[in-house]
Design a protein around this motif. Structure first.
Motif, PDB file in Angstrom:
ATOM      1  N   LEU A   1       6.129  15.242 -22.547  1.00  0.00           N
ATOM      2  CA  LEU A   1       6.503  15.648 -21.185  1.00  0.00           C
ATOM      3  C   LEU A   1       5.578  15.040 -20.135  1.00  0.00           C
ATOM      4  O   LEU A   1       6.027  14.663 -19.044  1.00  0.00           O
ATOM      5  CB  LEU A   1       6.512  17.171 -21.069  1.00  0.00           C
ATOM      6  N   VAL A   2       4.289  14.927 -20.464  1.00  0.00           N
ATOM      7  CA  VAL A   2       3.340  14.311 -19.531  1.00  0.00           C
ATOM      8  C   VAL A   2       3.694  12.843 -19.313  1.00  0.00           C
ATOM      9  O   VAL A   2       3.695  12.347 -18.182  1.00  0.00           O
ATOM     10  CB  VAL A   2       1.893  14.480 -20.046  1.00  0.00           C
ATOM     11  N   MET A   3       4.019  12.143 -20.392  1.00  0.00           N
ATOM     12  CA  MET A   3       4.381  10.730 -20.250  1.00  0.00           C
ATOM     13  C   MET A   3       5.736  10.584 -19.552  1.00  0.00           C
ATOM     14  O   MET A   3       5.946   9.640 -18.793  1.00  0.00           O
ATOM     15  CB  MET A   3       4.397  10.045 -21.614  1.00  0.00           C
ATOM     16  N   GLY A   4       6.651  11.520 -19.782  1.00  0.00           N
ATOM     17  CA  GLY A   4       7.913  11.508 -19.052  1.00  0.00           C
ATOM     18  C   GLY A   4       7.700  11.755 -17.571  1.00  0.00           C
ATOM     19  O   GLY A   4       8.358  11.140 -16.721  1.00  0.00           O
ATOM     20  N   ALA A   5       6.769  12.648 -17.249  1.00  0.00           N
ATOM     21  CA  ALA A   5       6.435  12.896 -15.845  1.00  0.00           C
ATOM     22  C   ALA A   5       5.813  11.670 -15.206  1.00  0.00           C
ATOM     23  O   ALA A   5       6.049  11.381 -14.030  1.00  0.00           O
ATOM     24  CB  ALA A   5       5.490  14.093 -15.735  1.00  0.00           C
ATOM     25  N   LEU A   6       5.027  10.935 -15.980  1.00  0.00           N
ATOM     26  CA  LEU A   6       4.441   9.691 -15.462  1.00  0.00           C
ATOM     27  C   LEU A   6       5.536   8.720 -15.070  1.00  0.00           C
ATOM     28  O   LEU A   6       5.464   8.076 -14.028  1.00  0.00           O
ATOM     29  CB  LEU A   6       3.520   9.064 -16.509  1.00  0.00           C
ATOM     30  N   TYR A   7       6.555   8.618 -15.899  1.00  0.00           N
ATOM     31  CA  TYR A   7       7.633   7.684 -15.593  1.00  0.00           C
ATOM     32  C   TYR A   7       8.513   8.176 -14.442  1.00  0.00           C
ATOM     33  O   TYR A   7       8.900   7.392 -13.579  1.00  0.00           O
ATOM     34  CB  TYR A   7       8.499   7.432 -16.818  1.00  0.00           C
ATOM     35  N   LEU A   8       8.809   9.452 -14.398  1.00  0.00           N
ATOM     36  CA  LEU A   8       9.784   9.946 -13.424  1.00  0.00           C
ATOM     37  C   LEU A   8       9.225  10.178 -12.029  1.00  0.00           C
ATOM     38  O   LEU A   8       9.832   9.778 -11.039  1.00  0.00           O
ATOM     39  CB  LEU A   8      10.403  11.249 -13.935  1.00  0.00           C
ATOM     40  N   TRP A   9       8.089  10.855 -11.944  1.00  0.00           N
ATOM     41  CA  TRP A   9       7.699  11.359 -10.637  1.00  0.00           C
ATOM     42  C   TRP A   9       6.533  10.649  -9.969  1.00  0.00           C
ATOM     43  O   TRP A   9       6.491  10.580  -8.741  1.00  0.00           O
ATOM     44  CB  TRP A   9       7.346  12.833 -10.733  1.00  0.00           C
ATOM     45  N   PHE A  10       5.582  10.181 -10.720  1.00  0.00           N
ATOM     46  CA  PHE A  10       4.341   9.753 -10.082  1.00  0.00           C
ATOM     47  C   PHE A  10       4.243   8.241  -9.969  1.00  0.00           C
ATOM     48  O   PHE A  10       4.395   7.543 -10.955  1.00  0.00           O
ATOM     49  CB  PHE A  10       3.135  10.274 -10.870  1.00  0.00           C
ATOM     50  N   PRO A  11       3.960   7.738  -8.767  1.00  0.00           N
ATOM     51  CA  PRO A  11       3.599   6.322  -8.668  1.00  0.00           C
ATOM     52  C   PRO A  11       2.216   6.145  -9.275  1.00  0.00           C
ATOM     53  O   PRO A  11       1.409   7.061  -9.301  1.00  0.00           O
ATOM     54  CB  PRO A  11       3.586   6.050  -7.165  1.00  0.00           C
ATOM     55  N   VAL A  12       1.947   4.980  -9.755  1.00  0.00           N
ATOM     56  CA  VAL A  12       0.702   4.791 -10.489  1.00  0.00           C
ATOM     57  C   VAL A  12      -0.469   4.527  -9.550  1.00  0.00           C
ATOM     58  O   VAL A  12      -1.441   5.234  -9.558  1.00  0.00           O
ATOM     59  CB  VAL A  12       0.871   3.652 -11.513  1.00  0.00           C
ATOM     60  N   VAL A  13      -0.368   3.513  -8.708  1.00  0.00           N
ATOM     61  CA  VAL A  13      -1.447   3.200  -7.777  1.00  0.00           C
ATOM     62  C   VAL A  13      -0.836   2.974  -6.401  1.00  0.00           C
ATOM     63  O   VAL A  13       0.114   2.213  -6.246  1.00  0.00           O
ATOM     64  CB  VAL A  13      -2.232   1.938  -8.222  1.00  0.00           C
ATOM     65  N   LEU A  14      -1.392   3.636  -5.397  1.00  0.00           N
ATOM     66  CA  LEU A  14      -0.942   3.503  -4.012  1.00  0.00           C
ATOM     67  C   LEU A  14      -2.005   2.800  -3.190  1.00  0.00           C
ATOM     68  O   LEU A  14      -3.196   2.998  -3.411  1.00  0.00           O
ATOM     69  CB  LEU A  14      -0.685   4.886  -3.400  1.00  0.00           C
ATOM     70  N   ASP A  15      -1.572   1.988  -2.201  1.00  0.00           N
ATOM     71  CA  ASP A  15      -2.552   1.434  -1.281  1.00  0.00           C
ATOM     72  C   ASP A  15      -2.726   2.403  -0.123  1.00  0.00           C
ATOM     73  O   ASP A  15      -2.175   3.495  -0.106  1.00  0.00           O
ATOM     74  CB  ASP A  15      -2.159   0.023  -0.828  1.00  0.00           C
ATOM     75  N   THR A  16      -3.502   2.015   0.875  1.00  0.00           N
ATOM     76  CA  THR A  16      -3.816   2.941   1.963  1.00  0.00           C
ATOM     77  C   THR A  16      -2.611   3.274   2.827  1.00  0.00           C
ATOM     78  O   THR A  16      -2.576   4.319   3.462  1.00  0.00           O
ATOM     79  CB  THR A  16      -4.928   2.351   2.849  1.00  0.00           C
ATOM     80  N   SER A  17      -1.608   2.404   2.857  1.00  0.00           N
ATOM     81  CA  SER A  17      -0.421   2.701   3.661  1.00  0.00           C
ATOM     82  C   SER A  17       0.641   3.470   2.880  1.00  0.00           C
ATOM     83  O   SER A  17       1.683   3.789   3.419  1.00  0.00           O
ATOM     84  CB  SER A  17       0.182   1.397   4.197  1.00  0.00           C
ATOM     85  N   GLY A  18       0.400   3.769   1.606  1.00  0.00           N
ATOM     86  CA  GLY A  18       1.329   4.563   0.819  1.00  0.00           C
ATOM     87  C   GLY A  18       2.303   3.751  -0.010  1.00  0.00           C
ATOM     88  O   GLY A  18       3.187   4.319  -0.641  1.00  0.00           O
ATOM     89  N   ASN A  19       2.172   2.437  -0.013  1.00  0.00           N
ATOM     90  CA  ASN A  19       3.048   1.595  -0.831  1.00  0.00           C
ATOM     91  C   ASN A  19       2.533   1.554  -2.260  1.00  0.00           C
ATOM     92  O   ASN A  19       1.334   1.545  -2.496  1.00  0.00           O
ATOM     93  CB  ASN A  19       3.097   0.161  -0.268  1.00  0.00           C
ATOM     94  N   THR A  20       3.466   1.496  -3.213  1.00  0.00           N
ATOM     95  CA  THR A  20       3.038   1.434  -4.608  1.00  0.00           C
ATOM     96  C   THR A  20       2.611   0.016  -4.955  1.00  0.00           C
ATOM     97  O   THR A  20       3.287  -0.955  -4.643  1.00  0.00           O
ATOM     98  CB  THR A  20       4.163   1.860  -5.561  1.00  0.00           C
ATOM     99  N   ILE A  21       1.454  -0.091  -5.586  1.00  0.00           N
ATOM    100  CA  ILE A  21       0.924  -1.392  -6.001  1.00  0.00           C
ATOM    101  C   ILE A  21       1.304  -1.656  -7.449  1.00  0.00           C
ATOM    102  O   ILE A  21       1.791  -2.713  -7.788  1.00  0.00           O
ATOM    103  CB  ILE A  21      -0.605  -1.424  -5.818  1.00  0.00           C
ATOM    104  N   ILE A  22       1.049  -0.690  -8.301  1.00  0.00           N
ATOM    105  CA  ILE A  22       1.487  -0.788  -9.692  1.00  0.00           C
ATOM    106  C   ILE A  22       2.639   0.186  -9.847  1.00  0.00           C
ATOM    107  O   ILE A  22       2.498   1.374  -9.600  1.00  0.00           O
ATOM    108  CB  ILE A  22       0.354  -0.430 -10.671  1.00  0.00           C
ATOM    109  N   ASP A  23       3.773  -0.310 -10.248  1.00  0.00           N
ATOM    110  CA  ASP A  23       4.971   0.515 -10.331  1.00  0.00           C
ATOM    111  C   ASP A  23       5.354   0.708 -11.785  1.00  0.00           C
ATOM    112  O   ASP A  23       5.010  -0.086 -12.655  1.00  0.00           O
ATOM    113  CB  ASP A  23       6.110  -0.167  -9.562  1.00  0.00           C
TER     114      ASP A  23
END
Length: 136
Positions: free
Chosen positions: A15-37
């Motif tokens: 479930l934790v790994m499923g949550a990683l895929y579904l909900w959370f971006p991995v790395v965000l920059d200062t403006s909120g854009n995802t760097i690692i998707d």
């Protein structure tokens, strides 16, 4: 024997790994854009392998040794995923400000903890079965 504690640990890990895929971006920059998707092929494959190994390990509850090996492979895949996250976040080009790491970087560590707990419970079950066989 699906009511054992290691089944709960493995389910939480999946479930934790499923949550990683579904909900959370991995790395965000200062403006909120995802760097690692999560849509990168390597990240997607490693997350999918981790979820699949946890589910297969749950379903092979009668074969404790195989379950133990599958959990070890899952731990290795989570360490590789964590290494990919750290490598990608440290080698960003053109970044002048420090990027904000999302919770997605920590979720493989949480999954590893639950996999280690599941392996401890499997080892305890295996030792119990061996001790009962010795008494016969």
């Amino acid at each position: 024997m699906l009511q054992r504690i290691q089944t709960i640990y493995l389910l939480i890990s999946a479930l934790v790994m499923g949550a990683l895929y579904l909900w959370f971006p991995v790395v965000l920059d200062t403006s909120g854009n995802t760097i690692i998707d999560r849509s990168e092929p390597l990240v997607f494959i490693l997350i999918f392998v981790s979820i699949a190994l946890a589910i297969i390990s749950i379903l092979t509850f009668k074969k404790r040794q195989l379950q133990f090996v599958l959990n070890r492979l899952n731990i290795i895949s989570n360490f590789v995923l964590l290494g990919v996250f750290v490598y990608r976040s440290l080698t960003l080009s053109g970044e002048t400000l420090v990027s904000e790491k999302g919770i997605g970087v920590l979720l493989p560590i949480i999954s590893i903890v639950f996999l280690v707990l599941a392996n401890k419970a499997i080892k305890k079950d295996e030792d119990l079965v061996k001790s009962v066989d010795r008494l016969r």
